[in-house]
Design an enzyme around this catalytic site. Structure first.
Site: not given
Length: 264
Positions: A45, A84, A112, A181
């Protein structure tokens, strides 16, 4: 050339072999990345920012992701393709099932989702119905306004423990991969060692099983700002395929990410 699957990545983890991932949004770049040996391609995204020009990922729709997933699918032969699920496309298990189905039908091998404990039921239901899930913890960009900006997560002991607990719970719920992340390398190490499934890092240090970067950062074609955790490989190689090969080689030999790309 055999296709990369979740089983392939699990074998890599067990063997201690580092693997690489990149975002991709069209057939041409996807074909180049696939041909050079990138193991995982993500229709992220992030396209909302790097393609559509938004300030964050929130405006991206499932239709957007499905369109670019179809494009990427037509360009690849080997890479595992993850799509995503965009903001508010999986607020309930039922909504997640409908939208994940659309992305799988568009050509994804896996979807995801960003989030922790609240996602466990959804992860289990998707997995039970044949939709593989990659979970995403740490700095989850769809929650940027909750975090107050794009900030490193898990620096204090309480939040680090929460993220570790969520990682374990997501694996138990059926997730086959995990992206972490912008978390401290020490936390990423603990998660990678605690989980059986492969862990992919971005801004999480060098100890994760794999690394992922946004293609625009790797090729130096972002809007001028390159995150600390990324690296412009095109600048040092001068050619796209060479840049991809350099990225793969540096991840494999452990020189990327270095301390300058890592948070403490």
């Amino acid at each position: 050339m055999s296709k990369v699957t979740s089983s392939t990545l699990l074998k890599y983890k067990q063997e201690g072999r580092k693997f690489t991932a990149l975002t991709a949004y069209d057939a041409s770049f996807a074909s180049a990345f696939d041909g050079e040996g990138i193991d995982v391609l993500l229709v992220g995204d992030s396209l909302g920012m790097v393609l559509q020009g938004h300030d964050d990922t929130l405006p991206v729709t499932t239709a957007d992701i499905a369109y670019h997933t179809r494009c990427v699918r037509r360009g690849i032969e080997r890479s595992l393709l993850i799509a995503d699920m965009p903001f508010m496309s999986y607020a309930t298990p039922e909504q997640a099932m409908e939208n994940a189905t659309a992305l799988m039908q568009a050509g994804a091998n896996m979807v995801k989702l960003e989030g922790g404990h609240w996602l466990l039921e959804t992860v289990t239901k998707l997995t039970e119905r044949g939709i593989p899930v990659c979970a995403h913890l740490g700095l989850t960009p769809q929650s940027v306004h909750v975090f107050g900006g794009f900030k490193v997560q898990g620096r204090d002991a309480e939040n680090a423990q929460r993220i570790l607990d969520e990682a374990k719970a997501l694996e138990a719920a059926g997730a086959q991969l995990l992206v972490v992340e912008c978390i401290p390398e020490s936390l990423a190490t603990a998660i990678t060692q605690a989980l059986t499934i492969p862990v992919i890092g971005i801004g999480a240090g060098a100890t994760t099983d794999g690394q992922i970067l946004v293609m625009h950062d790797v090729l130096g074609i972002s809007s001028g700002y390159i995150p600390r955790f990324s690296k412009n490989y095109l600048k040092q190689t001068g050619e796209i395929r060479s840049a991809v090969r350099a990225y793969i080689e540096e991840v494999a030999n452990g020189t990327f990410p270095s301390s300058e790309h890592t948070f403490s």
